[in-house]
Design a protein around this motif. Structure first.
Motif, PDB file in Angstrom:
ATOM      1  N   SER A  23      -8.192 -13.793  -5.795  1.00 51.57           N
ATOM      2  CA  SER A  23      -8.388 -12.627  -6.661  1.00 51.57           C
ATOM      3  C   SER A  23      -7.093 -12.329  -7.386  1.00 51.57           C
ATOM      4  CB  SER A  23      -8.770 -11.400  -5.837  1.00 51.57           C
ATOM      5  OG  SER A  23      -9.905 -11.679  -5.069  1.00 51.57           O
ATOM      6  N   LYS A  29      -5.422  -8.923  -8.811  1.00 56.09           N
ATOM      7  CA  LYS A  29      -5.657  -7.473  -8.705  1.00 56.09           C
ATOM      8  C   LYS A  29      -7.026  -7.282  -8.056  1.00 56.09           C
ATOM      9  CE  LYS A  29      -1.999  -5.902 -11.229  1.00 56.09           C
ATOM     10  NZ  LYS A  29      -1.859  -6.309 -12.628  1.00 56.09           N
ATOM     11  N   ASP A  30      -7.935  -6.571  -8.727  1.00 55.95           N
ATOM     12  CA  ASP A  30      -9.246  -6.340  -8.109  1.00 55.95           C
ATOM     13  C   ASP A  30     -10.294  -7.313  -8.604  1.00 55.95           C
ATOM     14  OD1 ASP A  30      -8.229  -4.225  -6.704  1.00 55.95           O
ATOM     15  OD2 ASP A  30      -8.635  -2.801  -8.337  1.00 55.95           O
TER      16      ASP A  30
END
Lengths: 365, 391, 285
Positions: free
Chosen positions: A12, A14-15
């Motif tokens: 991933s 960040k989100d």
């Protein structure tokens, strides 16, 4: 023998989860094409394997050894980048020699290896040039030579033909398989051109939404795609998808295309009543302006040439648009806007569930 | 080298909309130009015709388009549009609509206002504007982004918005600069047909620039092939393929490109044969063209060295009198690309069925006389096209 | 659109000449002054005609300044040497510290990274006098007052932020893939830094060094407060020409000519890098 193994690899940023648990194993000398539209994380995957990024979870193994936490320079892979990533301050020969310098060897041995691969890739005449003096095609070959020269067990090619013109791309597409066979490297090849994928891959791994939708031979992917998304990615013009439903009537199974029936094999009996998309490859449709039996009545809207083929835009009775293609046979000029007949071989039909997009397979008893 | 002069074009076409007459573009000092980007370019475009300017980067196609639009001065020659000479008019006075490859939308306006801008400026009725905007945006599949601002759009969306803005206007000529370069391949193939239909339906005269021959073939009535600032040939897609004017056009048009071999003619009492010599390790091959009517001053003399061209799609594989070695075999779903080694060279062939032979195996092939193109050895001009010469 | 008429070209030429005259006149005037005696300079009205004399330069180089009030010893050559030494050492130290730091700021995103980088830059905004008073106290405590080491240290306030910010911009311009490719080839991180990053940022490093050198050279207050006569650079040393019997304009002018010459030559030599470095690095950073 398996030389490269990915085990539930996740990454991933960040989100944003780019890769959500990829698994793949590639055998020695095999070429696996990582194929998918832009932005699906193909490049990220190669960077995980080469060690530029670390996976958040999962394991990457080469020859059985886990590569987690191992620095890029320790992994011994070869990689060619989409933007070539040549060293601008070094001549082509120094660029190519770079992996050899890292591995050691006398200057004479290194020079010889550089000369060998340069002549194989037909860039021996530009070895003394800096990258900015090279044409795009020469840059791409230099980058390829650098990736190959040390004979890496694992070769990562990140869309290497993306930035060269159509003619060079075609030439390299024909040339690459021979080159890869010669080096016996296990190759992961990233591309978003389905023709490249089919031409170069022993297997194709279709990367969609962070996971492999299907990993199979080009033949299986084309003839037997697992869902609509995979089917749509292969073929030009792309596969026709006509909404319909499977009807069972006194033991005969058929689908209804704007009022015309196309008979299906009885093996689809289990799916009777389901809402579907009928997937029809453009080249599987025969079009004639003289009546033929068991053909759909259609209207021929436009005829456009497409690389020695003709593509016909057709309308079903209810106005549904679809395309048919056929080799240019001289009959193209005689085709005119107006009523026509389209015949479809039921064996080539691909049936997809309308809601889920998954293939509905015939059940052979 | 254009085989269709403007005079010819005007003769065969009902009404000339756009006419370029011996247009040159220099950059730098005119007496000693640094770059001669466009060299004596002449072309006539009929009312309602769609013409593509096709060539590799730096061939002068974009300079030509920008001269028509008025963004570049014309160094020499003249341009007429709808009966007016326009080459010294400012862009706004030329009544030309242009879609740009790059980012050219007005940043403070929404996509809808961008598209409707020219219509509103022309004081069109509100409902009429809405109807037109709805129509064009549905066609280009950008309805969902109408209320967004350009800065939040992807390159492909911006390009389609720019295209919509150009096509919705009323103008004498529509200029499209690489109109689909930023689009995803799947969308591109769908939009090609729709844009062509739109242009034909509305009778819009248009000139577009592209480096993609698939796009040129799909959209254009005629294609102007440019190289090194020179118009090489302007003709219909079929004519470019069947009767290329020279070796450049022949090898530039067609995917995969035409195979070219150095060859030699033998002419015996009107009976012609073209032969490709073998090497120590590989056999040559020859194609019998049969009886050919020849004029005395023709370059097609016995023993003359020429180039033999044959398109990959025309090579018949698996049958015939010639043998080569199969070195590559790539199946692409609806067609197969193979490479055959013959006469010390490689030859590409396309088949619509699968080729089952193993790599390295001997494979038979033949070249039909109708598929042969013969070019002069010195300047590459076309001397003979099999489809015309062979009955 | 790309044609320019003769009139336009002429107008451009005239304007350029005017601008050049405006900027170069003071330098030219000082150059003339350096060959005149004080009497010639102070003549009223001023005249461009005079008998050139090398007396000013001789006085500077021999270190003997004769005024109406008597002979004075001046340490101008010593000052010049101090300037060279201080500026070069400061730039050297700033390079050793700043280039790796610039690389870190360019390549790695770490917590507070942006804040640290900005804090370093903000030293350039602070009025030097603000820090000088406490510094001079600390320096006398530490025994750093009136040492080269102490001055070089303080000069980092000038040189380090410049090097850091300009070179950082250069490092950011290098595609990370070029470094990635080199590491995948099998080279260590340190070797990648040496063989790829440094050579590719070389123009930026050269430009930043040059600017830092000039800024250090031109500094006045730090040395004025923190150093005594034998450690002072030319900028401070020039004060010696303000004597009891008046200002020695001739010597001041020739001192300026002598002290400007090294930086001017350096700047001319590296002009290309300088412009490039300013426009690429500083703007981006």
């Amino acid at each position: 023998m398996t030389t490269l193994e990915l085990n539930a690899v996740k990454k991933s940023f960040k989100d944003d989860e780019v890769l959500s648990g990829l698994s793949l194993s590639a055998d020695e000398g095999e070429t696996v094409v990582i194929f998918g539209p832009s932005g699906t994380g193909k490049t990220v995957l190669l960077r995980l394997i080469s060690g530029i990024y670390d996976p958040d979870d999962g394991d990457i193994r080469m020859d059985g050894t886990s590569m987690i936490g191992i620095a890029p320079e320790q992994r011994g892979v070869g990689m060619a980048f989409q933007n070539f990533a040549l060293y601008p301050h070094m001549e082509a020969s120094e660029n190519i020699a770079s992996p050899l310098h890292a591995r050691g060897g006398t200057p004479a041995q290194i020079a010889e290896k550089v000369r060998d691969i340069a002549s194989l890739l037909k860039i021996d005449h530009v070895l003394g040039h800096r990258p900015k003096e090279l044409s795009n095609g020469q840059k791409q070959r230099t980058a390829l030579a650098r990736a190959l020269v040390a004979g890496p067990k694992i070769l990562l090619l990140d869309d290497p033909l993306r930035n060269v013109d159509a003619k060079l791309r075609f030439e390299m597409r024909l040339e690459l398989p021979r080159l890869l066979r010669e080096f016996q490297s296990t190759t992961l090849y990233v591309t978003q051109d389905y023709k490249e994928a089919m031409a170069l891959g022993d297997r194709i791994a279709v990367l969609l939404n962070g996971g492999f939708a299907q990993v199979a031979t080009p033949e299986d992917i084309y003839r037997d795609p697992v869902n609509i998304e995979v089917a749509k990615l292969f073929g030009d013009p792309t596969i026709n998808l006509i909404p319909s439903s499977i009807v069972s009537e006194s033991g005969h199974i058929h689908i209804d295309l704007a009022g015309s029936r196309v008979a299906l094999s009885a093996d689809y009996g289990h799916a009777a009543g389901r809402e579907i998309y009928a997937g029809i490859r453009p080249e599987a449709i025969g079009v004639s302006q003289t009546p033929i039996e068991d053909a759909l009545q259609v209207e021929l809207i436009a005829v456009t040439p497409l690389n020695e083929r003709v593509v016909m835009l057709l309308h079903l009775a209810d106005g549904t648009e679809f395309f048919a293609s056929s080799p240019e046979d001289g009959a193209a000029d005689s085709r005119e806007h107006g009523p026509a007949f389209a015949s479809i071989n039921p064996a080539t039909l691909l049936i997809f569930d309308r809601e889920s997009g998954q293939r509905i397979q015939p059940h052979t008893p | 080298m254009a085989n269709q002069t403007p005079e010819h074009a005007t003769g065969s076409r009902p009404e000339v909309a756009l006419h370029l007459n011996a247009v040159d573009k220099f950059y730098g000092d005119p007496s000693n130009p640094v770059v001669h980007a466009v060299k004596s370019f002449s072309m006539a475009v009929a009312q309602g015709e769609i013409v593509a300017l096709l060539g590799s980067s730096g061939c002068g196609k974009t300079s030509t388009l920008r001269m028509i639009a008025g963004f570049e001065t014309v160094s020499r020659g003249e341009i007429n549009l709808a009966g007016r000479r326009i080459d010294s008019l400012p862009p706004a006075k030329r009544n030309v609509a242009m879609a740009f490859e790059g980012y050219s939308l007005y940043p403070p306006l929404t996509v809808r206002d961008n598209i409707a801008f020219a219509l509103k400026a022309a004081k069109l009725d509100q409902n009429e504007v809405k109807r037109k905007v709805d129509h064009i945006t549905a066609l280009l599949e950008i309805e969902s982004i109408l209320d967004k601002y350009p800065s939040s759009l992807s390159g492909g969306q911006q390009q389609r918005a720019s295209l919509a803005r150009a096509l919705i206007r009323k103008a004498d000529l529509y200029l499209l600069d690489e109109p689909m370069s930023q689009l995803e391949p799947q969308l591109r193939s769908v939009l090609r047909g729709r844009i062509k239909n739109y242009l034909i339906e509305h009778g819009l005269t248009s000139v577009f620039v592209t480096h993609d021959q698939t796009e040129a073939n799909a959209l254009a009535d005629r294609i102007a092939v440019m190289e090194d600032g020179v118009l090489q040939q302007i003709a219909s897609p079929a004519e470019l393929k069947d009767r290329p004017a020279n070796l450049f056009v022949a090898t530039f048009i067609g995917e995969p490109p035409m195979n070219v071999f150095p060859a030699r003619l033998s002419v015996n009492g009107g009976h012609m044969q073209v032969s490709v010599e073998g090497t120590e390790t590989a056999n040559g091959f020859s194609v019998d063209l049969g009886q050919i009517a020849l004029s005395a001053n023709s370059a097609l003399q016995d023993g003359a060295p020429v180039h033999l061209g044959v398109r990959p799609h025309s090579v018949a594989i698996g049958k015939g009198e010639n043998l080569g070695i199969l070195v590559s075999n790539q199946w692409l779903g609806d067609q197969t690309h193979v490479v055959i080694e013959t006469a010390g060279q490689t030859m590409v062939a396309v088949s619509y069925s699968r080729v089952e032979e193993e790599l390295g195996a001997k494979i038979a092939f033949s070249i039909p006389a109708r598929a042969v193109h013969i070019f002069a050895e010195d300047d590459g001009r076309a001397l003979l096209h099999g489809a015309e010469a062979v009955g | 659109m790309n044609h320019t008429s003769t009139a336009e070209r002429m107008l451009r030429g005239i304007l350029l000449t005017l601008v050049l005259l405006f900027f170069l006149f003071p330098i030219f005037w000082i150059f003339l002054m350096s060959f005149q005696t004080n009497e010639d300079i102070l003549r009223i009205p001023p005249s461009p005609f005079f008998t050139p004399t090398l007396e000013n330069y001789i006085a500077l180089i021999s270190g003997k300044l004769s005024t109406v009030a008597g002979d004075l010893d001046i340490a101008f050559m010593r000052n010049l040497w101090n300037s060279v030494l201080l500026s070069s050492l400061s730039v050297g130290v700033a390079l050793i510290l700043g280039v790796p730091a610039a690389y870190a700021f360019a390549r790695f995103k770490f917590r507070l990274g942006e804040n640290i980088a900005f804090t370093l830059l903000s030293f350039r905004f602070a009025p030097p006098l603000l820090v000088l008073l406490p510094l001079s106290l600390y320096f006398s405590e530490l025994g750093l007052s009136d040492t080269y080491l102490g001055l070089v240290w303080v000069y980092q306030l000038i040189a380090l932020p410049l090097i850091l910010w300009i070179v950082r911009g250069y490092f950011e311009d290098i595609s990370p893939d070029i470094e990635n490719a080199y590491r995948i080839d099998g080279h260590s991180w340190a070797k990648t830094f040496r063989k790829i990053a440094i050579p590719l940022a070389r123009p930026g490093i050269a430009a930043a060094s040059l600017l830092a050198f000039i800024f250090c050279w031109n500094n006045f207050v730090f040395a004025l407060v923190l150093a005594s006569a034998d450690k002072q650079p030319v900028t401070v040393g020039a004060l010696a020409f303000v004597t009891a019997s008046g200002i020695q304009y001739g010597q001041v002018a020739s001192a300026i000519v002598l002290s400007v010459t090294p930086t001017l030559l350096l700047a001319l030599y590296a002009q290309r890098y300088l412009v490039e470095g300013l426009s690429l690095g500083a703007v981006k950073g």
